[in-house]
Design a protein around this motif. Structure first.
Motif, mmCIF file in Angstrom:
data_model
loop_
_atom_site.group_PDB
_atom_site.id
_atom_site.type_symbol
_atom_site.label_atom_id
_atom_site.label_comp_id
_atom_site.label_asym_id
_atom_site.label_seq_id
_atom_site.Cartn_x
_atom_site.Cartn_y
_atom_site.Cartn_z
ATOM 1 N N LEU A 105 0.853 -1.189 0.000
ATOM 2 C CA LEU A 105 0.000 0.000 0.000
ATOM 3 C C LEU A 105 0.888 1.238 0.000
ATOM 4 O O LEU A 105 1.792 1.363 0.828
ATOM 5 C CB LEU A 105 -0.911 -0.001 1.226
ATOM 6 C CG LEU A 105 -1.956 1.113 1.319
ATOM 7 C CD1 LEU A 105 -3.030 0.935 0.253
ATOM 8 C CD2 LEU A 105 -2.591 1.126 2.711
ATOM 9 N N THR A 106 0.629 2.160 -0.936
ATOM 10 C CA THR A 106 1.439 3.373 -1.076
ATOM 11 C C THR A 106 0.545 4.600 -1.054
ATOM 12 O O THR A 106 -0.463 4.658 -1.770
ATOM 13 C CB THR A 106 2.244 3.347 -2.388
ATOM 14 O OG1 THR A 106 3.050 2.170 -2.440
ATOM 15 C CG2 THR A 106 3.137 4.567 -2.495
ATOM 16 N N GLU A 120 -0.927 -2.733 -4.578
ATOM 17 C CA GLU A 120 -0.340 -3.688 -5.527
ATOM 18 C C GLU A 120 -0.211 -5.045 -4.856
ATOM 19 O O GLU A 120 0.242 -5.148 -3.717
ATOM 20 C CB GLU A 120 1.024 -3.186 -5.995
ATOM 21 C CG GLU A 120 1.637 -3.993 -7.113
ATOM 22 C CD GLU A 120 2.909 -3.357 -7.660
ATOM 23 O OE1 GLU A 120 3.506 -3.929 -8.587
ATOM 24 O OE2 GLU A 120 3.294 -2.289 -7.144
ATOM 25 N N ALA A 121 -0.628 -6.087 -5.574
ATOM 26 C CA ALA A 121 -0.593 -7.438 -5.001
ATOM 27 C C ALA A 121 -0.584 -8.477 -6.104
ATOM 28 O O ALA A 121 -0.989 -8.217 -7.244
ATOM 29 C CB ALA A 121 -1.797 -7.662 -4.087
ATOM 30 N N ASN A 122 -0.119 -9.669 -5.756
ATOM 31 C CA ASN A 122 -0.211 -10.832 -6.636
ATOM 32 C C ASN A 122 -1.309 -11.743 -6.094
ATOM 33 O O ASN A 122 -1.319 -12.078 -4.907
ATOM 34 C CB ASN A 122 1.114 -11.587 -6.688
ATOM 35 C CG ASN A 122 2.200 -10.788 -7.389
ATOM 36 O OD1 ASN A 122 1.961 -10.188 -8.434
ATOM 37 N ND2 ASN A 122 3.396 -10.778 -6.821
ATOM 38 N N LYS A 133 -8.449 -19.807 -7.003
ATOM 39 C CA LYS A 133 -8.567 -21.207 -6.603
ATOM 40 C C LYS A 133 -9.467 -21.927 -7.608
ATOM 41 O O LYS A 133 -10.667 -22.054 -7.430
ATOM 42 C CB LYS A 133 -9.159 -21.310 -5.192
ATOM 43 C CG LYS A 133 -9.165 -22.724 -4.638
ATOM 44 C CD LYS A 133 -9.763 -22.748 -3.243
ATOM 45 C CE LYS A 133 -9.787 -24.162 -2.690
ATOM 46 N NZ LYS A 133 -10.383 -24.213 -1.325
ATOM 47 N N SER A 134 -8.848 -22.369 -8.696
ATOM 48 C CA SER A 134 -9.595 -23.033 -9.762
ATOM 49 C C SER A 134 -8.705 -24.086 -10.405
ATOM 50 O O SER A 134 -7.534 -24.233 -10.054
ATOM 51 C CB SER A 134 -10.064 -22.020 -10.815
ATOM 52 O OG SER A 134 -8.958 -21.393 -11.424
ATOM 53 N N ILE A 135 -9.265 -24.809 -11.372
ATOM 54 C CA ILE A 135 -8.505 -25.853 -12.055
ATOM 55 C C ILE A 135 -7.308 -25.260 -12.778
ATOM 56 O O ILE A 135 -6.201 -25.804 -12.776
ATOM 57 C CB ILE A 135 -9.413 -26.601 -13.048
ATOM 58 C CG1 ILE A 135 -10.563 -27.295 -12.302
ATOM 59 C CG2 ILE A 135 -8.616 -27.618 -13.861
ATOM 60 C CD1 ILE A 135 -11.559 -27.951 -13.201
ATOM 61 N N GLU A 136 -7.519 -24.083 -13.388
ATOM 62 C CA GLU A 136 -6.448 -23.424 -14.124
ATOM 63 C C GLU A 136 -5.380 -22.863 -13.190
ATOM 64 O O GLU A 136 -4.228 -22.690 -13.585
ATOM 65 C CB GLU A 136 -7.040 -22.293 -14.969
ATOM 66 C CG GLU A 136 -6.037 -21.643 -15.908
ATOM 67 C CD GLU A 136 -6.666 -20.486 -16.655
ATOM 68 O OE1 GLU A 136 -5.946 -19.825 -17.414
ATOM 69 O OE2 GLU A 136 -7.869 -20.237 -16.468
ATOM 70 N N ASN A 137 -5.771 -22.559 -11.935
ATOM 71 C CA ASN A 137 -4.845 -22.028 -10.931
ATOM 72 C C ASN A 137 -4.146 -20.767 -11.442
ATOM 73 O O ASN A 137 -2.941 -20.584 -11.276
ATOM 74 C CB ASN A 137 -3.809 -23.078 -10.552
ATOM 75 C CG ASN A 137 -3.242 -22.833 -9.160
ATOM 76 O OD1 ASN A 137 -3.899 -22.246 -8.306
ATOM 77 N ND2 ASN A 137 -2.020 -23.273 -8.931
ATOM 78 N N LYS A 138 -4.931 -19.888 -12.063
ATOM 79 C CA LYS A 138 -4.389 -18.704 -12.725
ATOM 80 C C LYS A 138 -3.893 -17.669 -11.726
ATOM 81 O O LYS A 138 -4.528 -17.407 -10.717
ATOM 82 C CB LYS A 138 -5.467 -18.079 -13.618
ATOM 83 C CG LYS A 138 -5.018 -16.803 -14.331
ATOM 84 C CD LYS A 138 -6.110 -16.258 -15.205
ATOM 85 C CE LYS A 138 -5.737 -14.897 -15.790
ATOM 86 N NZ LYS A 138 -4.506 -14.943 -16.564
ATOM 87 N N LYS A 139 -2.747 -17.066 -12.041
ATOM 88 C CA LYS A 139 -2.189 -15.984 -11.241
ATOM 89 C C LYS A 139 -2.370 -14.659 -11.975
ATOM 90 O O LYS A 139 -2.317 -14.601 -13.200
ATOM 91 C CB LYS A 139 -0.708 -16.218 -10.957
ATOM 92 C CG LYS A 139 -0.434 -17.396 -10.032
ATOM 93 C CD LYS A 139 1.049 -17.494 -9.713
ATOM 94 C CE LYS A 139 1.326 -18.635 -8.737
ATOM 95 N NZ LYS A 139 2.770 -18.728 -8.402
ATOM 96 N N SER A 140 -2.556 -13.581 -11.220
ATOM 97 C CA SER A 140 -2.715 -12.253 -11.794
ATOM 98 C C SER A 140 -1.993 -11.244 -10.926
ATOM 99 O O SER A 140 -1.873 -11.414 -9.707
ATOM 100 C CB SER A 140 -4.194 -11.865 -11.913
ATOM 101 O OG SER A 140 -4.869 -12.704 -12.818
ATOM 102 N N HIS A 141 -1.506 -10.195 -11.583
ATOM 103 C CA HIS A 141 -0.883 -9.080 -10.863
ATOM 104 C C HIS A 141 -1.923 -7.983 -10.727
ATOM 105 O O HIS A 141 -2.432 -7.470 -11.726
ATOM 106 C CB HIS A 141 0.347 -8.579 -11.610
ATOM 107 C CG HIS A 141 1.102 -7.527 -10.856
ATOM 108 N ND1 HIS A 141 1.735 -7.788 -9.654
ATOM 109 C CD2 HIS A 141 1.320 -6.215 -11.119
ATOM 110 C CE1 HIS A 141 2.323 -6.682 -9.222
ATOM 111 N NE2 HIS A 141 2.080 -5.707 -10.088
ATOM 112 N N ASP A 190 -9.028 -0.370 -11.263
ATOM 113 C CA ASP A 190 -8.124 -1.466 -11.602
ATOM 114 C C ASP A 190 -7.283 -1.056 -12.808
ATOM 115 O O ASP A 190 -7.796 -0.917 -13.916
ATOM 116 C CB ASP A 190 -8.933 -2.725 -11.912
ATOM 117 C CG ASP A 190 -8.049 -3.954 -12.065
ATOM 118 O OD1 ASP A 190 -6.819 -3.805 -11.996
ATOM 119 O OD2 ASP A 190 -8.591 -5.057 -12.245
ATOM 120 N N ASP A 191 -5.981 -0.847 -12.590
ATOM 121 C CA ASP A 191 -5.072 -0.473 -13.669
ATOM 122 C C ASP A 191 -4.385 -1.679 -14.292
ATOM 123 O O ASP A 191 -3.554 -1.524 -15.193
ATOM 124 C CB ASP A 191 -3.995 0.496 -13.147
ATOM 125 C CG ASP A 191 -4.582 1.837 -12.745
ATOM 126 O OD1 ASP A 191 -5.693 2.156 -13.219
ATOM 127 O OD2 ASP A 191 -3.946 2.557 -11.965
#
Length: 231
Positions: free
Chosen positions: A74-75, A149-151, A155-163, A188-189
């Protein structure tokens, strides 16, 4: 007997299409969280100024939980008058511990950040949030920018990550040190909350493929039942 089998088969085909469509949507769709900034205010204590705020994080997904990896950054930045957002000056930062948020849940986080004094020594009597100090002239509004800002990982089959990169501008009363608006939705930027084009491209053939496989299985089952009934 054959007519009844055909009628049941058509009914099953319609059901299969609906089931495969829902399954595909649940498999591929995921929305980033919606974050609100509540009760943003500054408090001056002797020689220290700190800002206090509440983050309200909503998981809009009905079936998918979200992991927020440690830490969330947090900034707090000061936006000088008549200058663009690129000219903002960072005055304080803090780290928030990661957590898991279930589907449809709302997470409340209280955060505090010690910030630098915004005014020069000649204006020391006008420190932000010092409500007992008498100000001369009209009350001023000071602009700030809050970045989160966070990563995150779904929680899904694809196990997708997002920034995740969220930002909001906040107008603060110079006298009271409180934000003009009690609640501000962060923007959301990092991209759109909805499906990307490639997800729709994948979804359409996947729906028809699952439908064909399930329909063939049902037809095979009905043919076996019809053959057995004729024996």
């Amino acid at each position: 007997m054959a007519a009844e089998v055909m009628h049941i088969a058509k009914y099953m085909q319609s059901c299969i299409f609906g089931i495969t469509y829902c399954f595909t949507v649940l498999l591929l769709s995921r929305n980033r969280p919606t974050i609100y900034l509540d009760n943003f205010n500054f408090v001056s204590l002797r020689n220290t100024t700190a800002t206090y705020l509440n983050l309200r994080i909503q998981n809009e997904n009905s079936w998918i939980g979200i992991y927020y990896e440690d830490p969330l950054n947090l900034t707090i930045s000061y936006l000088p008058p008549t200058k663009s957002i690129e000219s903002k000056v960072t005055i304080g930062q803090c780290a928030i511990q990661g957590f898991y948020q279930g589907h449809g849940e709302v997470k409340y986080i209280q955060a505090s950040v010690v910030v630098e004094d915004l005014f020069s020594m000649t204006e020391h009597r006008r420190r932000l949030g010092e409500t007992h100090v008498s100000l001369y002239g009209p009350v001023k509004v000071i602009d700030f920018v809050v970045d989160l800002e966070a990563n995150i990982k779904f929680k899904s089959i694809e196990n997708k990550k997002s920034h995740l990169m969220m930002q909001s501008g906040v107008e603060v009363n110079d006298n009271t040190g409180t934000s003009i608006l009690k609640t501000v939705q962060m923007n959301d930027d990092s991209g759109s909350n909805t499906w990307g084009v490639w997800r729709w491209i994948v979804a359409v053939p996947l729906i028809f493929l699952l439908q064909i496989v399930l329909c063939l299985g049902c037809w095979l089952a009905f043919m076996v039942l019809a053959f057995v009934s004729l024996l």
